[in-house]
Design a protein around this motif. Structure first.
Motif, PDB file in Angstrom:
ATOM      1  N   SER A  19       0.851  -1.192   0.000  1.00  0.00           N
ATOM      2  CA  SER A  19       0.000   0.000   0.000  1.00  0.00           C
ATOM      3  C   SER A  19       0.884   1.237   0.000  1.00  0.00           C
ATOM      4  CB  SER A  19      -0.920   0.003   1.218  1.00  0.00           C
ATOM      5  OG  SER A  19      -1.784  -1.123   1.195  1.00  0.00           O
TER       6      SER A  19
ATOM      7  N   ARG B  82      -3.070  -7.874  -8.371  1.00  0.00           N
ATOM      8  CA  ARG B  82      -4.289  -7.085  -8.500  1.00  0.00           C
ATOM      9  C   ARG B  82      -4.042  -5.688  -7.942  1.00  0.00           C
ATOM     10  NH1 ARG B  82      -5.892 -12.268  -6.980  1.00  0.00           N
ATOM     11  NH2 ARG B  82      -5.956 -11.819  -4.751  1.00  0.00           N
ATOM     12  N   ASP B  83      -4.599  -4.662  -8.604  1.00  0.00           N
ATOM     13  CA  ASP B  83      -4.372  -3.293  -8.139  1.00  0.00           C
ATOM     14  C   ASP B  83      -5.696  -2.650  -7.743  1.00  0.00           C
ATOM     15  OD1 ASP B  83      -5.117  -1.338 -10.725  1.00  0.00           O
ATOM     16  OD2 ASP B  83      -4.469  -3.361 -11.274  1.00  0.00           O
ATOM     17  N   TYR B  84      -5.615  -1.771  -6.734  1.00  0.00           N
ATOM     18  CA  TYR B  84      -6.772  -1.069  -6.199  1.00  0.00           C
ATOM     19  C   TYR B  84      -6.405   0.402  -6.005  1.00  0.00           C
ATOM     20  CZ  TYR B  84      -8.284  -5.819  -5.062  1.00  0.00           C
ATOM     21  OH  TYR B  84      -8.629  -7.155  -5.131  1.00  0.00           O
TER      22      TYR B  84
ATOM     23  N   TYR C 225      -7.975   4.152  -4.183  1.00  0.00           N
ATOM     24  CA  TYR C 225      -8.908   4.597  -3.148  1.00  0.00           C
ATOM     25  C   TYR C 225      -8.407   5.945  -2.632  1.00  0.00           C
ATOM     26  CZ  TYR C 225      -4.971   2.355  -0.991  1.00  0.00           C
ATOM     27  OH  TYR C 225      -3.683   1.983  -0.704  1.00  0.00           O
TER      28      TYR C 225
ATOM     29  N   GLU D   5      -9.743  -7.459   5.355  1.00  0.00           N
ATOM     30  CA  GLU D   5      -9.788  -6.265   4.516  1.00  0.00           C
ATOM     31  C   GLU D   5      -8.705  -5.287   4.976  1.00  0.00           C
ATOM     32  OE1 GLU D   5     -12.623  -8.612   3.749  1.00  0.00           O
ATOM     33  OE2 GLU D   5     -13.078  -7.565   5.612  1.00  0.00           O
TER      34      GLU D   5
ATOM     35  N   ILE E 188     -10.352  -2.182   1.236  1.00  0.00           N
ATOM     36  CA  ILE E 188     -10.184  -3.075   0.092  1.00  0.00           C
ATOM     37  C   ILE E 188     -10.738  -4.437   0.462  1.00  0.00           C
ATOM     38  CG2 ILE E 188      -8.482  -4.329  -1.299  1.00  0.00           C
ATOM     39  CD1 ILE E 188      -6.670  -1.903  -1.068  1.00  0.00           C
TER      40      ILE E 188
ATOM     41  N   ASP F 105     -10.521  -7.815  -1.032  1.00  0.00           N
ATOM     42  CA  ASP F 105      -9.845  -8.538  -2.109  1.00  0.00           C
ATOM     43  C   ASP F 105     -10.596  -9.808  -2.463  1.00  0.00           C
ATOM     44  OD1 ASP F 105      -7.505  -8.818  -3.887  1.00  0.00           O
ATOM     45  OD2 ASP F 105      -7.043 -10.550  -2.652  1.00  0.00           O
TER      46      ASP F 105
END
Length: 229
Positions: free
Chosen positions: A175, A192-194, A196, A215, A227, A229
């Motif tokens: 992060s 995987r990308d997030y 926010y 989370e 997040i 996932d």
């Protein structure tokens, strides 16, 4: 952060570890000497002694179950990137090559954990330049992934290894202060990308929705986001 790590300075001192190294249900005793690279395992119940040899002056020595077969292995890591795993059940040692820490930022963090959901812990190294490599002793191989290094989106990067998606095998989540997280899933061999909103602080990890898996929770000036996932 290391699960089950015995770490001591490679200055010639010896250490003694007790574990079931050959999988017979009886505790054995291993004596390690960093200055010479000599490892002697005395098996419990008077079942003999075996001496192994590795390179001198390792950085860390650990006890972990790495190959999915009953019996603990001895894991040695070196600054050159070599990993030596001694398997007393098979009376052998196995060598693996990971990046030399002197050429990828001079530091790394070691984890011993199950990353792919199959029996046996992997030996994971996380480097500041964005590389991460793991030794899969059960599969007799090394796998590497690339994420953003320290400094992307801000001066800090937060790293957490844990069960995020509710399926066997831990994930590695990176992060960044700019509001991006990357999840490395070795079971699927994917990243995987997030994105926010965040004020840049360290996330918390908790089970928010009641479903299996943690989370990652972020704060943006008092407003929470997370997040799943």
């Amino acid at each position: 952060l290391v699960a089950g790590l015995l770490g001591f300075a490679a200055n010639g001192q010896a250490a003694t570890l007790t574990a079931d190294f050959n999988g017979d249900g009886i505790s054995d005793r291993a004596t390690l000497t960093a200055a010479s690279g000599v490892i002697t395992i005395v098996r419990g119940g008077g079942r003999g002694t075996t001496t192994y040899y590795t390179s001198r002056n390792w950085m860390t020595a650990s006890v972990s179950e790495t190959n999915g077969i009953v019996g603990q292995e001895l894991v040695f890591t070196f600054s050159s990137g070599y990993v030596d795993i001694i398997d007393d059940r098979a009376r052998t040692s196995r060598d693996y090559v990971t990046p030399d820490i002197r050429t990828v930022g001079g530091s790394r963090v070691l984890y011993l954990t199950d990353l792919n959901g199959v029996s046996g812990r992997e030996v994971l190294f996380v480097y500041p330049n964005g590389a991460l490599c793991l030794v899969d002793d059960r599969g007799r191989g090394v796998r590497c992934y690339a994420v953003h290094g320290v400094g992307f989106g801000g001066p800090r990067r937060y790293v957490y290894v844990g069960e995020l998606n509710g399926v066997a095998g831990s994930e590695i989540i990176f992060s960044y202060m700019g509001g991006v997280s990357l999840v490395v899933d070795d079971r699927r061999r994917t990243i995987r990308d997030y994105a926010y909103l965040t004020s840049g602080g360290a996330p918390r990890y908790a089970n928010v929705d009641g479903a299996p898996g943690l989370e990652a929770l972020f704060d943006d000036q008092g407003v929470a986001s997370w997040i799943v996932d």
